[in-house]
Design a protein around this motif. Structure first.
Motif, PDB file in Angstrom:
ATOM      1  N   LEU A   1       0.778  -1.240   0.000  1.00  0.00           N
ATOM      2  CA  LEU A   1       0.000   0.000   0.000  1.00  0.00           C
ATOM      3  C   LEU A   1       0.809   1.290   0.000  1.00  0.00           C
ATOM      4  CD1 LEU A   1      -2.750  -0.978   2.628  1.00  0.00           C
ATOM      5  CD2 LEU A   1      -2.848  -1.219   0.145  1.00  0.00           C
ATOM      6  N   TRP A   2       2.136   1.217   0.109  1.00  0.00           N
ATOM      7  CA  TRP A   2       2.901   2.449   0.336  1.00  0.00           C
ATOM      8  C   TRP A   2       2.713   3.487  -0.771  1.00  0.00           C
ATOM      9  CZ3 TRP A   2       6.834   4.684  -2.531  1.00  0.00           C
ATOM     10  CH2 TRP A   2       7.336   3.925  -3.601  1.00  0.00           C
ATOM     11  N   ASN A   3       2.622   3.042  -2.027  1.00  0.00           N
ATOM     12  CA  ASN A   3       2.513   4.003  -3.132  1.00  0.00           C
ATOM     13  C   ASN A   3       1.095   4.161  -3.669  1.00  0.00           C
ATOM     14  OD1 ASN A   3       2.377   1.466  -4.235  1.00  0.00           O
ATOM     15  ND2 ASN A   3       3.820   1.870  -5.913  1.00  0.00           N
ATOM     16  N   ARG A   4       0.129   3.556  -2.968  1.00  0.00           N
ATOM     17  CA  ARG A   4      -1.265   3.727  -3.379  1.00  0.00           C
ATOM     18  C   ARG A   4      -1.735   5.139  -2.987  1.00  0.00           C
ATOM     19  NH1 ARG A   4      -5.588  -0.851  -1.885  1.00  0.00           N
ATOM     20  NH2 ARG A   4      -4.124  -1.974  -3.276  1.00  0.00           N
ATOM     21  N   ASN A   5      -2.402   5.798  -3.923  1.00  0.00           N
ATOM     22  CA  ASN A   5      -2.898   7.156  -3.697  1.00  0.00           C
ATOM     23  C   ASN A   5      -1.782   8.126  -3.293  1.00  0.00           C
ATOM     24  OD1 ASN A   5      -5.601   6.504  -4.293  1.00  0.00           O
ATOM     25  ND2 ASN A   5      -5.931   5.769  -2.194  1.00  0.00           N
ATOM     26  N   LEU A   6      -0.583   7.844  -3.791  1.00  0.00           N
ATOM     27  CA  LEU A   6       0.549   8.749  -3.579  1.00  0.00           C
ATOM     28  C   LEU A   6       0.782   9.518  -4.865  1.00  0.00           C
ATOM     29  CD1 LEU A   6       2.925   9.677  -1.743  1.00  0.00           C
ATOM     30  CD2 LEU A   6       4.286   7.830  -2.787  1.00  0.00           C
ATOM     31  N   ARG A   7       0.681  10.831  -4.802  1.00  0.00           N
ATOM     32  CA  ARG A   7       0.839  11.673  -5.985  1.00  0.00           C
ATOM     33  C   ARG A   7       2.129  12.491  -5.841  1.00  0.00           C
ATOM     34  NH1 ARG A   7      -2.502   8.578  -6.830  1.00  0.00           N
ATOM     35  NH2 ARG A   7      -4.681   8.881  -7.496  1.00  0.00           N
ATOM     36  N   VAL A   8       3.022  12.353  -6.824  1.00  0.00           N
ATOM     37  CA  VAL A   8       4.286  13.079  -6.820  1.00  0.00           C
ATOM     38  C   VAL A   8       4.431  13.791  -8.159  1.00  0.00           C
ATOM     39  CG1 VAL A   8       6.797  12.906  -6.671  1.00  0.00           C
ATOM     40  CG2 VAL A   8       5.355  11.427  -5.259  1.00  0.00           C
ATOM     41  N   SER A   9       4.714  15.084  -8.100  1.00  0.00           N
ATOM     42  CA  SER A   9       4.946  15.843  -9.337  1.00  0.00           C
ATOM     43  C   SER A   9       6.163  16.732  -9.167  1.00  0.00           C
ATOM     44  CB  SER A   9       3.721  16.690  -9.701  1.00  0.00           C
ATOM     45  OG  SER A   9       3.520  17.726  -8.757  1.00  0.00           O
TER      46      SER A   9
ATOM     47  N   LEU B   1      11.638  25.349  -9.487  1.00  0.00           N
ATOM     48  CA  LEU B   1      11.140  24.008  -9.740  1.00  0.00           C
ATOM     49  C   LEU B   1      10.291  23.611  -8.538  1.00  0.00           C
ATOM     50  CD1 LEU B   1      11.407  21.542 -11.723  1.00  0.00           C
ATOM     51  CD2 LEU B   1      13.192  20.707 -10.193  1.00  0.00           C
ATOM     52  N   MET B   2       9.111  23.118  -8.789  1.00  0.00           N
ATOM     53  CA  MET B   2       8.175  22.829  -7.698  1.00  0.00           C
ATOM     54  C   MET B   2       7.998  21.319  -7.535  1.00  0.00           C
ATOM     55  SD  MET B   2       4.338  24.376  -7.143  1.00  0.00           S
ATOM     56  CE  MET B   2       3.697  23.665  -8.664  1.00  0.00           C
ATOM     57  N   GLU B   3       8.363  20.826  -6.343  1.00  0.00           N
ATOM     58  CA  GLU B   3       8.136  19.426  -5.986  1.00  0.00           C
ATOM     59  C   GLU B   3       6.889  19.342  -5.112  1.00  0.00           C
ATOM     60  OE1 GLU B   3      11.922  16.837  -5.191  1.00  0.00           O
ATOM     61  OE2 GLU B   3      12.222  18.802  -4.283  1.00  0.00           O
TER      62      GLU B   3
ATOM     63  N   ASP C   1      12.056  13.904 -17.148  1.00  0.00           N
ATOM     64  CA  ASP C   1      11.290  12.821 -17.764  1.00  0.00           C
ATOM     65  C   ASP C   1      10.877  11.723 -16.783  1.00  0.00           C
ATOM     66  OD1 ASP C   1      11.561  13.876 -20.455  1.00  0.00           O
ATOM     67  OD2 ASP C   1      13.662  13.312 -20.290  1.00  0.00           O
ATOM     68  N   ASN C   2      11.654  11.545 -15.729  1.00  0.00           N
ATOM     69  CA  ASN C   2      11.389  10.440 -14.806  1.00  0.00           C
ATOM     70  C   ASN C   2      11.650  10.874 -13.365  1.00  0.00           C
ATOM     71  OD1 ASN C   2      11.075   8.182 -16.891  1.00  0.00           O
ATOM     72  ND2 ASN C   2      13.115   8.970 -17.369  1.00  0.00           N
ATOM     73  N   VAL C   3      10.921  10.240 -12.457  1.00  0.00           N
ATOM     74  CA  VAL C   3      11.138  10.433 -11.032  1.00  0.00           C
ATOM     75  C   VAL C   3      11.203   9.064 -10.378  1.00  0.00           C
ATOM     76  CG1 VAL C   3      10.181  11.309  -8.867  1.00  0.00           C
ATOM     77  CG2 VAL C   3      10.001  12.683 -10.953  1.00  0.00           C
ATOM     78  N   ASP C   4      12.236   8.832  -9.572  1.00  0.00           N
ATOM     79  CA  ASP C   4      12.368   7.592  -8.809  1.00  0.00           C
ATOM     80  C   ASP C   4      11.963   7.852  -7.362  1.00  0.00           C
ATOM     81  OD1 ASP C   4      13.383   5.940 -10.889  1.00  0.00           O
ATOM     82  OD2 ASP C   4      15.326   6.925 -10.677  1.00  0.00           O
TER      83      ASP C   4
ATOM     84  N   ASP D   1       9.772   2.669  -6.547  1.00  0.00           N
ATOM     85  CA  ASP D   1       8.833   2.869  -7.651  1.00  0.00           C
ATOM     86  C   ASP D   1       9.450   3.842  -8.647  1.00  0.00           C
ATOM     87  OD1 ASP D   1       6.620   2.587  -9.210  1.00  0.00           O
ATOM     88  OD2 ASP D   1       5.307   3.853  -7.997  1.00  0.00           O
ATOM     89  N   HIS D   2       9.052   3.720  -9.872  1.00  0.00           N
ATOM     90  CA  HIS D   2       9.555   4.578 -10.950  1.00  0.00           C
ATOM     91  C   HIS D   2       8.350   5.149 -11.694  1.00  0.00           C
ATOM     92  CE1 HIS D   2      12.319   5.858 -14.168  1.00  0.00           C
ATOM     93  NE2 HIS D   2      11.369   5.473 -15.011  1.00  0.00           N
ATOM     94  N   ILE D   3       8.265   6.465 -11.753  1.00  0.00           N
ATOM     95  CA  ILE D   3       7.135   7.082 -12.439  1.00  0.00           C
ATOM     96  C   ILE D   3       7.646   7.970 -13.578  1.00  0.00           C
ATOM     97  CG2 ILE D   3       5.617   7.035 -10.423  1.00  0.00           C
ATOM     98  CD1 ILE D   3       6.204   9.963  -9.970  1.00  0.00           C
TER      99      ILE D   3
END
Length: 384
Positions: free
Chosen positions: A25-33, A49-51, A119-122, A136-138
């Motif tokens: 469940l750790w990355n469920r409903n986790l939003r990263v931009s 740059l906004m994290e 392009d990618n976020v780890d 996770d890799h998004i």
């Protein structure tokens, strides 16, 4: 003893259960931009740059690492958690509770013209006891254009003012079919399409619409960063693109139509820069974006093969600027052809340091050509 063993077994089961819950469940409903606050800036301009991390579940994350990379030419003020080699690598650590949202702003400066992306976020997280590594890799897609800073020196500005005066004095006057000055009597040389039949019927004599005149003001800029030398003139190439931006901005601000062509390949499409004439602020934005995407590290495309036809056969009513930090026989031959055909032009030649380059060496064809066209060359000095 049995009680202690039972407590230990229960603790082990809870530990294994907790690990299992986090793994699922750790990355469920986790939003990263990770996004740029602006999508274009100029060289030397600051931006952010906004994290953003949003945990839309009750399960807390005691440790979350957000890793990404971008160009080393974006100069970040806060170097903590980062390293720079051929790229800029960032590793930020967060602690976020259930239902919490965190936003962090990273300030940077556009250090060099270019087109840059993320392009990618780890993501690397852990469970409550920091005993597991959850990865996770998004895929993300955000971009920023760093526009070339328009070249701006007193010498350069005075040259443009002088050429602007010449262009306005030599402008072509063309009939504008949408603007009428009045009605006059028909003359044998008039086109039948210009007859005003309503006025003719009223007067019993042929009458024609007299058209107004409009000024044709058309400037073309050709940059050439082709380099046949072993040592590439990186600073002069970048200066050439800044000079191109400066010329386009100057004449567009005067309401003129401007076209821009160049042999630097686009970093995405690999195509040359071909922007046909137009006026207005939008044209400048198009030119800035194209200049930002010029891949100056890739081999330049063949200038003469690309632009000889455009230069020699589509020049009616145009004043031409060349911007090139190099001279070689192929390019000189094309400039000489244009001059012999009666074309108006000015060549801006960026050079390092204060002294002019020694263009006359030996008795080659290139020397004879450059002596012939030298009066139309303006050297622009840039710092080392």
């Amino acid at each position: 003893m049995i009680k202690a063993l039972g407590i230990g077994l229960a603790a082990l089961l809870l530990f294994l259960l907790e690990k299992r819950i986090y793994q699922r469940l750790w990355n469920r409903n986790l939003r990263v931009s990770v996004v740029f606050s602006k999508h274009h800036i100029f060289e030397g301009e600051r931006s952010q740059l906004m994290e953003t991390i949003e945990n839309r579940k009750r399960l807390p994350l005691p440790m979350l690492k957000v890793k990404f990379q971008t160009s080393r030419h974006l100069l970040f003020a806060d170097a903590r958690g980062s390293r720079t080699t051929d790229r800029f690598y960032r590793n930020d650590v967060f602690r976020i509770g259930g239902g919490e949202k965190i936003t962090r702003y990273l300030e940077f400066t556009g250090g060099r013209r270019g087109y840059y992306t993320i392009d990618n976020v780890d993501l690397v997280a852990s469970d409550l006891f920091l005993t597991s590594q959850l990865v996770d890799h998004i895929t993300v897609k955000d971009e920023i254009y760093v526009y070339p800073r328009p070249f701006d020196t007193k010498e350069f500005y005075l040259s443009l003012q002088q050429q602007s005066g010449e262009i306005l004095m030599r402008r072509h006057l063309l009939m504008d079919p949408f603007e009428y000055r009045g009605i006059r009597e028909y003359q044998p040389f008039d086109d039948m399409k210009s007859i005003n039949w309503k006025a003719t019927a009223k007067t019993g004599e042929l009458k024609v619409n007299e058209k107004n005149y409009t000024s044709l003001r058309f400037v073309r800029v050709f940059y050439n960063i082709q380099d046949n030398n072993i040592m590439k003139k990186d600073q002069c190439v970048e200066a050439a693109l800044q000079i191109t931006a400066g010329i386009c901005a100057f004449f567009l601000n005067q309401g003129m139509q401007v076209a821009c062509y160049g042999n630097g390949p686009d970093v995405i499409t690999k195509a040359p820069m071909i922007i046909h004439s137009c006026a207005g602020n939008r044209q400048m934005d198009v030119i800035y974006r194209a200049l930002a995407r010029v891949d100056a590290q890739a081999p330049a495309l063949d200038f003469s093969g690309l632009f000889e036809e455009i230069l020699l056969t589509r020049s009616q009513g145009a004043y031409t600027f060349f911007v090139s930090p190099n001279h070689y026989e192929d390019f000189l031959d094309l400039v000489e052809k244009y001059q012999d055909a009666g074309g108006d032009y000015l060549w801006f030649y960026p050079v390092l340091g204060e002294s002019e380059p020694d263009l006359v060496q030996g008795h080659s064809q290139a020397v004879r050509q450059i002596e012939k066209i030298k009066r139309r060359i303006r050297f622009l000095h840039i710092s080392d």
